[in-house]
Design an enzyme around this catalytic site. Structure first.
Site, PDB file in Angstrom:
ATOM      1  N   ARG A   9       0.842  -1.215   0.000  1.00  0.00           N
ATOM      2  CA  ARG A   9       0.000   0.000   0.000  1.00  0.00           C
ATOM      3  C   ARG A   9       0.873   1.259   0.000  1.00  0.00           C
ATOM      4  O   ARG A   9       0.568   2.241  -0.695  1.00  0.00           O
ATOM      5  CB  ARG A   9      -0.950  -0.011   1.208  1.00  0.00           C
ATOM      6  CG  ARG A   9      -2.140   0.953   1.083  1.00  0.00           C
ATOM      7  CD  ARG A   9      -1.842   2.350   1.600  1.00  0.00           C
ATOM      8  NE  ARG A   9      -1.338   2.303   2.935  1.00  0.00           N
ATOM      9  CZ  ARG A   9      -0.414   3.131   3.424  1.00  0.00           C
ATOM     10  NH1 ARG A   9       0.101   4.104   2.674  1.00  0.00           N
ATOM     11  NH2 ARG A   9       0.021   3.020   4.666  1.00  0.00           N
ATOM     12  N   SER A  10       1.981   1.224   0.721  1.00  0.00           N
ATOM     13  CA  SER A  10       2.868   2.391   0.743  1.00  0.00           C
ATOM     14  C   SER A  10       3.422   2.658  -0.650  1.00  0.00           C
ATOM     15  O   SER A  10       3.534   3.815  -1.074  1.00  0.00           O
ATOM     16  CB  SER A  10       4.037   2.184   1.707  1.00  0.00           C
ATOM     17  OG  SER A  10       3.570   2.082   3.021  1.00  0.00           O
ATOM     18  N   ALA A  19      -2.085  11.588   0.490  1.00  0.00           N
ATOM     19  CA  ALA A  19      -1.631  10.259   0.897  1.00  0.00           C
ATOM     20  C   ALA A  19      -2.274   9.827   2.212  1.00  0.00           C
ATOM     21  O   ALA A  19      -2.567   8.649   2.417  1.00  0.00           O
ATOM     22  CB  ALA A  19      -0.115  10.257   1.020  1.00  0.00           C
ATOM     23  N   GLU A  22       3.840  10.389   7.619  1.00  0.00           N
ATOM     24  CA  GLU A  22       2.695  11.222   7.195  1.00  0.00           C
ATOM     25  C   GLU A  22       2.087  11.977   8.375  1.00  0.00           C
ATOM     26  O   GLU A  22       0.868  12.108   8.478  1.00  0.00           O
ATOM     27  CB  GLU A  22       1.603  10.360   6.548  1.00  0.00           C
ATOM     28  CG  GLU A  22       2.103   9.457   5.458  1.00  0.00           C
ATOM     29  CD  GLU A  22       2.085  10.120   4.101  1.00  0.00           C
ATOM     30  OE1 GLU A  22       1.487  11.195   3.980  1.00  0.00           O
ATOM     31  OE2 GLU A  22       2.693   9.553   3.192  1.00  0.00           O
TER      32      GLU A  22
HETATM   33  C1  LIG Z   1       9.183   3.511   6.947  1.00  0.00           C
HETATM   34  C2  LIG Z   1       9.123   4.992   6.754  1.00  0.00           C
HETATM   35  C3  LIG Z   1       8.876   5.527   5.487  1.00  0.00           C
HETATM   36  C4  LIG Z   1       8.866   6.921   5.290  1.00  0.00           C
HETATM   37  N1  LIG Z   1       8.672   7.414   4.019  1.00  0.00           N
HETATM   38  C5  LIG Z   1       8.839   8.764   3.799  1.00  0.00           C
HETATM   39  C6  LIG Z   1       8.793   9.296   2.455  1.00  0.00           C
HETATM   40  O1  LIG Z   1       8.525   8.564   1.489  1.00  0.00           O
HETATM   41  N2  LIG Z   1       9.060  10.619   2.273  1.00  0.00           N
HETATM   42  C7  LIG Z   1       9.344  11.459   3.314  1.00  0.00           C
HETATM   43  O2  LIG Z   1       9.569  12.640   3.072  1.00  0.00           O
HETATM   44  N3  LIG Z   1       9.371  10.984   4.603  1.00  0.00           N
HETATM   45  C8  LIG Z   1       9.133   9.655   4.859  1.00  0.00           C
HETATM   46  N4  LIG Z   1       9.187   9.159   6.144  1.00  0.00           N
HETATM   47  C9  LIG Z   1       9.560  10.069   7.253  1.00  0.00           C
HETATM   48  C10 LIG Z   1       8.414  10.400   8.185  1.00  0.00           C
HETATM   49  O3  LIG Z   1       7.478  11.226   7.565  1.00  0.00           O
HETATM   50  C11 LIG Z   1       9.040  11.019   9.456  1.00  0.00           C
HETATM   51  O4  LIG Z   1       9.695   9.961  10.130  1.00  0.00           O
HETATM   52  C12 LIG Z   1       8.011  11.690  10.349  1.00  0.00           C
HETATM   53  O5  LIG Z   1       7.583  12.897   9.782  1.00  0.00           O
HETATM   54  C13 LIG Z   1       8.543  11.956  11.773  1.00  0.00           C
HETATM   55  O6  LIG Z   1       9.772  12.580  11.714  1.00  0.00           O
HETATM   56  P1  LIG Z   1      10.999  12.032  12.609  1.00  0.00           P
HETATM   57  O7  LIG Z   1      11.093  10.569  12.401  1.00  0.00           O
HETATM   58  O8  LIG Z   1      12.165  12.863  12.275  1.00  0.00           O
HETATM   59  O9  LIG Z   1      10.531  12.252  14.087  1.00  0.00           O
HETATM   60  P2  LIG Z   1      10.630  13.608  14.926  1.00  0.00           P
HETATM   61  O10 LIG Z   1       9.988  14.723  14.180  1.00  0.00           O
HETATM   62  O11 LIG Z   1      12.028  13.804  15.405  1.00  0.00           O
HETATM   63  O12 LIG Z   1       9.707  13.246  16.169  1.00  0.00           O
HETATM   64  C14 LIG Z   1      10.135  12.419  17.247  1.00  0.00           C
HETATM   65  C15 LIG Z   1       9.016  12.403  18.295  1.00  0.00           C
HETATM   66  O13 LIG Z   1       8.799  13.743  18.776  1.00  0.00           O
HETATM   67  C16 LIG Z   1       7.435  14.102  18.612  1.00  0.00           C
HETATM   68  N5  LIG Z   1       7.315  15.520  18.334  1.00  0.00           N
HETATM   69  C17 LIG Z   1       7.923  16.245  17.369  1.00  0.00           C
HETATM   70  N6  LIG Z   1       7.521  17.535  17.412  1.00  0.00           N
HETATM   71  C18 LIG Z   1       6.631  17.616  18.428  1.00  0.00           C
HETATM   72  C19 LIG Z   1       5.839  18.669  18.996  1.00  0.00           C
HETATM   73  N7  LIG Z   1       5.861  19.919  18.495  1.00  0.00           N
HETATM   74  N8  LIG Z   1       5.041  18.375  20.046  1.00  0.00           N
HETATM   75  C20 LIG Z   1       4.967  17.131  20.527  1.00  0.00           C
HETATM   76  N9  LIG Z   1       5.671  16.086  20.061  1.00  0.00           N
HETATM   77  C21 LIG Z   1       6.494  16.335  19.014  1.00  0.00           C
HETATM   78  C22 LIG Z   1       6.970  13.262  17.435  1.00  0.00           C
HETATM   79  O14 LIG Z   1       5.551  13.145  17.406  1.00  0.00           O
HETATM   80  C23 LIG Z   1       7.678  11.948  17.715  1.00  0.00           C
HETATM   81  O15 LIG Z   1       6.959  11.234  18.688  1.00  0.00           O
HETATM   82  C24 LIG Z   1       9.114   7.783   6.391  1.00  0.00           C
HETATM   83  C25 LIG Z   1       9.316   7.229   7.666  1.00  0.00           C
HETATM   84  C26 LIG Z   1       9.314   5.869   7.850  1.00  0.00           C
HETATM   85  C27 LIG Z   1       9.539   5.310   9.227  1.00  0.00           C
END
Ligand SMILES: Cc1cc2nc3c(=O)[nH]c(=O)nc-3n(C[C@H](O)[C@H](O)[C@H](O)COP(=O)(O)OP(=O)(O)OC[C@H]3O[C@@H](n4cnc5c(N)ncnc54)[C@H](O)[C@@H]3O)c2cc1C
Length: 389
Positions: A95-96, A247, A368
């Site tokens: 699906r992804s 998405a 997302e």
């Molecule tokens: C398998 C997989 C596929 C992916 N595919 C894509 C893709 O195709 N394209 C793409 O661009 N990205 C993709 N991503 C990235 C995904 O969108 C990000 O991982 C996501 O946006 C979260 O960012 P981060 O992992 O840096 O976490 P962070 O932003 O560092 O967050 C870490 C934690 O802190 C919390 N947090 C952050 N800010 C706040 C706030 N203001 N208040 C409270 N809590 C907060 C978050 O909710 C989370 O619990 C993918 C990720 C995975 C795991």
């Protein structure tokens, strides 16, 4: 006397679908049953998704299926959602793949591209000949993508991109990356074909979630692109955020597919697994688990359908999409975890689909927009107060 409702469509949601929507749903369900389910545990174990699936999904009309023209099927949003549900009942990785191709790579070209860009890329993306990816997240900017460092600067007629994108689904197999970068005109989208000098990818291995899906880093090091590589019709974060909204609609449905697969597996197991001389489904504690799973699965599927109908009407807002994503992924994960307990030790093996779905849903909870981010979107909608920063 009316018969007891079927466990797999307890609220008779089927009746709310048109004949065409049911046909699309059934076609995707058969494809998943014939092509995905027999092999997916092996793909998950080996950490791969066969490249040839792209063309098979294209032949079924599932790539960019909700877009009009340029070889796309032009279905309504509900049909796209039903396809996502059935695909994710197979595996979130499949699906992804379809979500990224249709909603994150094809949608921005369709919505914000020039006529030449649309003609060049969309027909081949609809068939699966060209695979796309969407590069927004960076190593230091996930939930806050507006902070991105990847830059695009003009150099004569060209653009030059520098930066790193992280966690990009399909990155390592993509023929075309849609990359979002900061420029002196705000954030712009760029079409970066594989093989462009200065553009490389590196796969992220050792994932324990979404293993049947390629996830990669995109490295842009002095990557020179022609002036017409930019998407001309959008600038600012509105561009990538509108793609994510598309998405997320698919995720609202897809997560219910993963939940349904877990529920069905747990129900079957509860009926047949005997302990203390009777099927475990005969114990009240197991029945309470199954009943709770059924309630959330039914509510989540109705919610997906309601939001899908609003999308087709053109009234769906991004806050409503956040509500759907928050609820359905959270509940799907809860259903998967509960199903896991019903299967006991068998719940931790790939012989059953449950732990695969459960691990996959951990990624869906994060990508997302995380659970927390969607909670803050709703908090802001309710109070008018921004709690993000
Ligand atoms: C398998 C997989 C596929 C992916 N595919 C894509 C893709 O195709 N394209 C793409 O661009 N990205 C993709 N991503 C990235 C995904 O969108 C990000 O991982 C996501 O946006 C979260 O960012 P981060 O992992 O840096 O976490 P962070 O932003 O560092 O967050 C870490 C934690 O802190 C919390 N947090 C952050 N800010 C706040 C706030 N203001 N208040 C409270 N809590 C907060 C978050 O909710 C989370 O619990 C993918 C990720 C995975 C795991």
């Amino acid at each position: 006397m009316t018969a007891t409702p079927s466990p797999t469509d307890f609220l008779a949601i089927d009746r709310l679908l048109s004949e065409e929507e049911r046909l699309i749903r059934d076609t995707v369900r058969s494809f998943v049953s014939d092509r995905i389910l027999p092999d997916v545990a092996g793909w998950f174990e080996r950490g791969e998704l066969p490249r040839e699936l792209a063309k098979e999904l294209g032949a079924l009309g599932l790539l960019g299926m909700h877009l009009e023209g340029y070889g796309c099927a032009g279905t309504n949003a509900v049909s796209y959602g039903l396809a996502c549900l059935e695909l994710e009942a197979g595996d979130t990785g499949v699906r992804s793949f379809v979500s990224v191709q249709g909603s994150l790579a094809m949608f921005p070209i369709h919505r914000y591209g020039s006529e030449e860009q649309r003609r060049e890329w969309l027909p081949r993306m609809a068939t699966g000949e060209v695979v796309g990816c969407f590069g927004l997240t960076e190593p230091d900017f996930g939930s806050n993508p507006a902070g991105m460092r990847t830059s695009a600067r003009r150099d004569g007629p060209d653009w030059v991109l520098d930066g790193t994108k992280m966690w990009i689904t399909n990155g390592g197999i993509a023929d075309l990356a849609v990359v979002w970068a900061r420029s002196d005109q705000g954030v712009r989208g760029f079409l970066v074909p594989r093989g462009t000098p200065g553009f490389t990818t590196r796969n992220i291995d050792r994932k324990l979630s979404l293993r049947a899906s390629v996830t990669s880093e995109l490295i842009l090091d002095g990557c020179r692109l022609p002036g017409d590589a930019v998407l001309p019709e959008v600038s600012g974060m509105r561009g990538p955020l509108s793609c994510l909204n598309e998405a997320r609609h698919g995720i609202i449905w897809g997560s219910m597919g993963a939940a349904r697969a877990c529920f069905e597996s747990a129900l079957e197991y509860a009926r047949t697994r005997v302990q203390f001389g009777r099927p475990i489904g005969g114990f009240q504690l197991t029945q309470a688990k199954l009943a709770d799973m059924l309630v959330e699965l039914s509510k989540g599927t109705l919610l997906a359908l309601h939001l899908g109908r609003m999308k087709d009407e053109g009234t769906l807002t991004s806050e409503q999409v956040s509500l759907g994503k928050l609820n359905n992924v959270r509940e799907a994960l809860e259903i998967a975890r509960t199903a896991r307990t019903i299967l006991g030790a068998n719940g931790v093996t790939l012989e059953y689909p449950v732990i695969r779905h459960m691990n996959n849903l951990e990624s869906v909870l994060t990508y997302e927009g995380t659970n927390e981010v969607h909670t803050l979107v709703l908090g802001q909608a309710l109070t008018g107060l921004n709690a993000f920063t």
